[in-house]
Motif scaffolding. Structure first.
Motif, PDB file in Angstrom:
ATOM      1  N   SER A  13       0.690  -1.244  -0.039  1.00  0.00           N
ATOM      2  CA  SER A  13       0.031  -0.025  -0.105  1.00  0.00           C
ATOM      3  C   SER A  13       0.747   1.120  -0.039  1.00  0.00           C
ATOM      4  O   SER A  13       2.059   1.337   0.589  1.00  0.00           O
ATOM      5  CB  SER A  13      -0.875  -0.040   1.138  1.00  0.00           C
ATOM      6  OG  SER A  13      -1.751   1.035   1.178  1.00  0.00           O
ATOM      7  N   GLY A  14       0.598   2.232  -0.750  1.00  0.00           N
ATOM      8  CA  GLY A  14       1.258   3.568  -0.933  1.00  0.00           C
ATOM      9  C   GLY A  14       2.207   3.589  -1.912  1.00  0.00           C
ATOM     10  O   GLY A  14       2.673   4.557  -2.145  1.00  0.00           O
ATOM     11  N   CYS A 157       1.133 -10.736 -16.551  1.00  0.00           N
ATOM     12  CA  CYS A 157       2.347  -9.951 -16.450  1.00  0.00           C
ATOM     13  C   CYS A 157       2.102  -9.034 -15.256  1.00  0.00           C
ATOM     14  O   CYS A 157       1.075  -8.483 -14.796  1.00  0.00           O
ATOM     15  CB  CYS A 157       2.479  -9.297 -17.578  1.00  0.00           C
ATOM     16  SG  CYS A 157       3.978  -8.122 -17.570  1.00  0.00           S
ATOM     17  N   PHE A 158       3.121  -9.190 -14.348  1.00  0.00           N
ATOM     18  CA  PHE A 158       3.209  -8.323 -13.179  1.00  0.00           C
ATOM     19  C   PHE A 158       4.128  -7.252 -13.409  1.00  0.00           C
ATOM     20  O   PHE A 158       5.131  -7.188 -13.666  1.00  0.00           O
ATOM     21  CB  PHE A 158       3.666  -9.088 -11.792  1.00  0.00           C
ATOM     22  CG  PHE A 158       2.423 -10.251 -11.479  1.00  0.00           C
ATOM     23  CD1 PHE A 158       1.612 -10.027 -10.574  1.00  0.00           C
ATOM     24  CD2 PHE A 158       2.831 -11.458 -12.126  1.00  0.00           C
ATOM     25  CE1 PHE A 158       0.737 -10.995 -10.240  1.00  0.00           C
ATOM     26  CE2 PHE A 158       1.857 -12.410 -11.683  1.00  0.00           C
ATOM     27  CZ  PHE A 158       0.727 -12.225 -10.726  1.00  0.00           C
ATOM     28  N   VAL A 159       3.584  -5.881 -12.891  1.00  0.00           N
ATOM     29  CA  VAL A 159       4.068  -4.681 -12.743  1.00  0.00           C
ATOM     30  C   VAL A 159       4.320  -4.283 -11.172  1.00  0.00           C
ATOM     31  O   VAL A 159       3.486  -4.104 -10.421  1.00  0.00           O
ATOM     32  CB  VAL A 159       3.499  -3.734 -13.284  1.00  0.00           C
ATOM     33  CG1 VAL A 159       4.231  -2.081 -13.335  1.00  0.00           C
ATOM     34  CG2 VAL A 159       3.061  -3.708 -14.775  1.00  0.00           C
ATOM     35  N   TYR A 160       5.748  -4.678 -10.864  1.00  0.00           N
ATOM     36  CA  TYR A 160       5.942  -4.726  -9.529  1.00  0.00           C
ATOM     37  C   TYR A 160       6.589  -3.023  -9.060  1.00  0.00           C
ATOM     38  O   TYR A 160       7.372  -2.611  -9.573  1.00  0.00           O
ATOM     39  CB  TYR A 160       7.084  -5.663  -9.177  1.00  0.00           C
ATOM     40  CG  TYR A 160       7.775  -5.346  -7.875  1.00  0.00           C
ATOM     41  CD1 TYR A 160       7.273  -5.032  -6.594  1.00  0.00           C
ATOM     42  CD2 TYR A 160       9.348  -5.468  -7.675  1.00  0.00           C
ATOM     43  CE1 TYR A 160       7.545  -4.991  -5.427  1.00  0.00           C
ATOM     44  CE2 TYR A 160       9.659  -5.433  -6.345  1.00  0.00           C
ATOM     45  CZ  TYR A 160       8.864  -5.060  -5.294  1.00  0.00           C
ATOM     46  OH  TYR A 160       9.552  -5.143  -3.980  1.00  0.00           O
ATOM     47  N   MET A 161       5.951  -2.403  -8.519  1.00  0.00           N
ATOM     48  CA  MET A 161       6.115  -1.045  -7.914  1.00  0.00           C
ATOM     49  C   MET A 161       7.248  -1.118  -6.453  1.00  0.00           C
ATOM     50  O   MET A 161       6.421  -1.508  -5.577  1.00  0.00           O
ATOM     51  CB  MET A 161       4.872  -0.153  -7.567  1.00  0.00           C
ATOM     52  CG  MET A 161       3.964  -0.146  -8.907  1.00  0.00           C
ATOM     53  SD  MET A 161       2.551   0.953  -8.657  1.00  0.00           S
ATOM     54  CE  MET A 161       3.644   2.544  -9.016  1.00  0.00           C
ATOM     55  N   LYS A 162       8.371  -0.647  -6.848  1.00  0.00           N
ATOM     56  CA  LYS A 162       9.267  -0.960  -5.639  1.00  0.00           C
ATOM     57  C   LYS A 162       9.563   0.422  -5.169  1.00  0.00           C
ATOM     58  O   LYS A 162       9.833   1.288  -5.855  1.00  0.00           O
ATOM     59  CB  LYS A 162      10.432  -1.772  -6.378  1.00  0.00           C
ATOM     60  CG  LYS A 162      11.545  -2.034  -5.269  1.00  0.00           C
ATOM     61  CD  LYS A 162      12.607  -2.776  -6.262  1.00  0.00           C
ATOM     62  CE  LYS A 162      13.579  -3.289  -4.968  1.00  0.00           C
ATOM     63  NZ  LYS A 162      14.849  -3.981  -5.855  1.00  0.00           N
ATOM     64  N   MET A 169       6.104   5.290   3.940  1.00  0.00           N
ATOM     65  CA  MET A 169       5.521   5.600   4.939  1.00  0.00           C
ATOM     66  C   MET A 169       4.995   7.072   4.893  1.00  0.00           C
ATOM     67  O   MET A 169       4.011   7.598   5.351  1.00  0.00           O
ATOM     68  CB  MET A 169       6.475   5.566   6.297  1.00  0.00           C
ATOM     69  CG  MET A 169       5.807   5.718   7.785  1.00  0.00           C
ATOM     70  SD  MET A 169       4.361   4.819   7.948  1.00  0.00           S
ATOM     71  CE  MET A 169       5.211   3.361   8.431  1.00  0.00           C
ATOM     72  N   ASN A 170       5.912   8.128   4.366  1.00  0.00           N
ATOM     73  CA  ASN A 170       5.590   9.302   4.186  1.00  0.00           C
ATOM     74  C   ASN A 170       4.267   9.360   3.564  1.00  0.00           C
ATOM     75  O   ASN A 170       3.324  10.434   3.616  1.00  0.00           O
ATOM     76  CB  ASN A 170       6.568  10.257   3.452  1.00  0.00           C
ATOM     77  CG  ASN A 170       7.878  10.231   4.468  1.00  0.00           C
ATOM     78  OD1 ASN A 170       7.813  10.458   5.606  1.00  0.00           O
ATOM     79  ND2 ASN A 170       9.091  10.559   3.723  1.00  0.00           N
ATOM     80  N   MET A 184       0.112  -0.375   9.284  1.00  0.00           N
ATOM     81  CA  MET A 184       0.201  -1.708   8.664  1.00  0.00           C
ATOM     82  C   MET A 184       1.274  -2.011   7.816  1.00  0.00           C
ATOM     83  O   MET A 184       1.530  -3.051   7.156  1.00  0.00           O
ATOM     84  CB  MET A 184      -1.185  -2.242   7.957  1.00  0.00           C
ATOM     85  CG  MET A 184      -2.208  -2.206   9.262  1.00  0.00           C
ATOM     86  SD  MET A 184      -3.722  -2.693   8.233  1.00  0.00           S
ATOM     87  CE  MET A 184      -3.775  -4.183   7.934  1.00  0.00           C
ATOM     88  N   LEU A 185       1.993  -0.860   7.285  1.00  0.00           N
ATOM     89  CA  LEU A 185       2.917  -1.060   6.200  1.00  0.00           C
ATOM     90  C   LEU A 185       4.034  -1.906   6.680  1.00  0.00           C
ATOM     91  O   LEU A 185       4.431  -2.831   5.810  1.00  0.00           O
ATOM     92  CB  LEU A 185       3.596   0.473   5.965  1.00  0.00           C
ATOM     93  CG  LEU A 185       4.840   0.618   4.939  1.00  0.00           C
ATOM     94  CD1 LEU A 185       4.295   0.053   3.730  1.00  0.00           C
ATOM     95  CD2 LEU A 185       5.256   1.990   4.952  1.00  0.00           C
TER      96      LEU A 185
END
Length: 234
Positions: A13-14, A157-162, A169-170, A184-185
Motif C-alpha cells: 500500500s502506498g 504479467c506483473f508490474v512490481y512497484m518498488k 510511510m511518508n 500496517m505498512l
C-alpha cells in the motif's frame, strides 16, 4: 486468448498502484479495475479495524480477481462470458453484478478506443505480496472445475512497484479516507516476497514519474510480450 494479457499492478500500500493502473489503462486502451473494489465486505471491515488479512481471507478475493480478468477478456473476444457453461464466470450476486456493470462500462470505453488489431486484456491493481498469491492470479491453483482452457491461456504479467520504507510511510501518512492504516505498512513489507526473479515481471521504481513508469511497462510488453522477466532500469 494467448494474444491477450492480464496486467497486474502490484506492491504494498502506498506505492501508487491505482494511479499507475489507470495510466496504463489509458496508454494500452484496456479496461482497469482496482482490486480493492473486489474485496468482500468482511475483508474491508477487518482492514478498517487495522487487522491484517489472513491467507484464508485473501484466497477467494484473489480467485475473484482472476475470474474477473478471464471474464473481461472473454467478453472482449465476444465469447459471452456470462454463459452458464463458463466455469470462470463470476457468481451473479448483487455485489458481483455491480462489479460486472462497472467492468462493462470500462470495457465499452476501451473498446471504443481500440483498433481492429488491438489485443484484448485488462489491468488490475492488486498487492499480490506473496508468490502463492501470484500463482492464484496466474490461474495456476484453480480447481479442475474452474481451470478451463480459457483461463490457462490468459498470460499474466506483473508490474512490481518498488520503493523504500521511508518513502512509502511518508506517502501513507498523507493519505486521507483509505482503509489501509499506515501502521500496517511494516506488516506488508514483512509479508512481501519480491517477484523480481519470477518470469513475467516488470519492476518500476515509485520514485519515477507515472509517465516514466508507463513507458517502461509499454516497452517491456512490446519487447517481451509480457511473458519474460524484465529487469528494472537504473
Amino acid at each position: 486468448m494467448s494474444d491477450a494479457v492480464f496486467l497486474v499492478v502490484m506492491g504494498v500500500s502506498g506505492t501508487g498502484k491505482s494511479t499507475l493502473g489507470a495510466a496504463l489503462s489509458k496508454a494500452l486502451r484496456l479496461p482497469f479495475i482496482d482490486g480493492d473494489d473486489l474485496h468482500p465486505q468482511s475483508n474491508v471491515d477487518k482492514m478498517s479495524r487495522g487487522e491484517p488479512l489472513t491467507d484464508t481471507d485473501r484466497q477467494p478475493w484473489l480467485e475473484t480477481i482472476r475470474r474477473t480478468a478471464v471474464s473481461s477478456v472473454l467478453s472482449q473476444l465476444g465469447n459471452g462470458h456470462k454463459s452458464h457453461a463458463d466455469p470462470n464466470a463470476m457468481p451473479e450476486t448483487e455485489t458481483t453484478l455491480d462489479k460486472s456493470s462497472m467492468l462493462g462500462r470500462n470495457e465499452q470505453l476501451s473498446s471504443s478506443m481500440r483498433d481492429k488489431d488491438q489485443k484484448p486484456g485488462i489491468v488490475i491493481a492488486c498487492s499480490a505480496l506473496k508468490g502463492s498469491y501470484r500463482s492464484v492470479l496466474r490461474g495456476e491453483t484453480l480447481s479442475e472445475a474452474e481451470a478451463s482452457k480459457h483461463s490457462r491461456k490468459l498470460p499474466t504479467c506483473f508490474v512490481y512497484m518498488k520503493g523504500s520504507r521511508e518513502t512509502l510511510m511518508n506517502r501513507m501518512m498523507k493519505r486521507q479516507g483509505h482503509f489501509m492504516k499506515a501502521a500496517m505498512l511494516d506488516s506488508q513489507l514483512k509479508t512481501l516476497e519480491s517477484p523480481e526473479n519470477e518470469d513475467g515481471v516488470v519492476t518500476v521504481s515509485i520514485e519515477w514519474s507515472t509517465e516514466d513508469q508507463v513507458q517502461e511497462v509499454v516497452r517491456a510488453l512490446k519487447d517481451g510480450e509480457g511473458r519474460q522477466h524484465v529487469a528494472s532500469k537504473h
